[in-house]
Design an enzyme around this catalytic site. Structure first.
Site, short mmCIF file in Angstrom:
data_model
loop_
_atom_site.label_atom_id
_atom_site.label_comp_id
_atom_site.label_asym_id
_atom_site.label_seq_id
_atom_site.Cartn_x
_atom_site.Cartn_y
_atom_site.Cartn_z
N ILE A 58 0.78 -1.12 0.02
CA ILE A 58 0.01 0.00 -0.22
C ILE A 58 0.73 1.24 0.03
O ILE A 58 0.51 2.19 -0.46
CB ILE A 58 -1.10 0.15 1.16
CG1 ILE A 58 -1.92 1.01 0.93
CG2 ILE A 58 -0.18 0.14 2.43
CD1 ILE A 58 -3.17 0.97 1.95
N HIS A 123 5.52 -11.77 6.24
CA HIS A 123 5.59 -11.17 4.69
C HIS A 123 6.80 -11.04 4.29
O HIS A 123 7.83 -10.49 5.17
CB HIS A 123 4.43 -10.20 4.60
CG HIS A 123 4.75 -8.97 5.56
ND1 HIS A 123 4.66 -8.78 6.93
CD2 HIS A 123 5.58 -7.88 5.21
CE1 HIS A 123 5.09 -7.91 7.38
NE2 HIS A 123 5.35 -7.10 6.57
N LEU A 124 7.03 -11.21 3.08
CA LEU A 124 8.22 -10.75 2.42
C LEU A 124 8.18 -9.61 1.47
O LEU A 124 7.09 -9.72 0.68
CB LEU A 124 8.71 -12.03 1.60
CG LEU A 124 9.79 -11.85 0.52
CD1 LEU A 124 11.06 -11.81 1.07
CD2 LEU A 124 9.69 -13.14 -0.61
N HIS A 125 9.04 -8.64 1.53
CA HIS A 125 9.02 -7.48 0.91
C HIS A 125 9.68 -7.59 -0.15
O HIS A 125 10.98 -8.32 -0.25
CB HIS A 125 9.62 -6.42 1.43
CG HIS A 125 8.75 -5.82 2.47
ND1 HIS A 125 7.99 -4.56 2.33
CD2 HIS A 125 8.60 -5.95 3.77
CE1 HIS A 125 7.18 -4.32 3.57
NE2 HIS A 125 7.63 -5.27 4.27
#
Length: 159
Positions: A58, A123-125
């Site tokens: 986002i 979570h993986l960026h």
């Protein structure tokens, strides 16, 4: 604000909560279930791979900034489950390729260490190209920091 939305609830097992009730309290769980109106770039529920989903971040720090997440929040030990981490990276690479990013030298894959995560769902960026990251993203997603660990750093620390 995100931290308030995703404030941890009592651990599963300490109450009568089921996994689904637990997962319904977290923003990423709602996203992968299609409850937030977010476009899923990889929706494991529609494919043979039912373990991960991918969507755009986002607040992107680069032209391509995706989050690849396990579909179930209960994968709390993600950094220790290397096979799942590799799957997150595989999906991240596939999404980049679908968006015509073929030079993986200009890509950063990484995680925020616990206590530096505003969302507790693992979570993986995936950021690309690194050369086009804005100033704040260069700070937040910089190499060799105690709050953001890249996969290369993780592999080196495990050997």
């Amino acid at each position: 604000m995100a931290a308030a939305i995703n404030a941890p609830t009592p651990e599963i097992g300490t109450t009568n909560q089921t996994d689904d009730e637990h997962d319904n309290k977290f923003i990423f769980c709602k996203i992968v279930k299609g409850e937030m109106g977010t476009e899923l770039l990889h929706d494991g529920s529609l494919l043979s791979d039912e373990t991960v989903s991918c969507f755009r971040y986002i607040h992107p720090g680069a032209p391509h900034h995706y989050l690849v997440v396990p579909r179930k929040h209960s994968f709390v030990q993600i950094l220790f489950l290397w096979f799942l981490v590799e799957k997150l990276v595989k999906i991240g690479k596939e999404i980049l390729q679908k968006n015509n990013v073929t030079d993986l030298n200009g890509v950063r894959f990484g995680f925020h260490w616990p206590s530096f995560c505003s969302v507790t769902h693992p979570h993986l960026h995936v950021l690309a190209p690194v050369s086009q990251m804005d100033f704040m993203s260069r700070v937040v997603y910089r190499l060799n920091l105690h709050w953001f660990i890249t996969l290369l750093q993780k592999r080196n620390s495990m050997s």
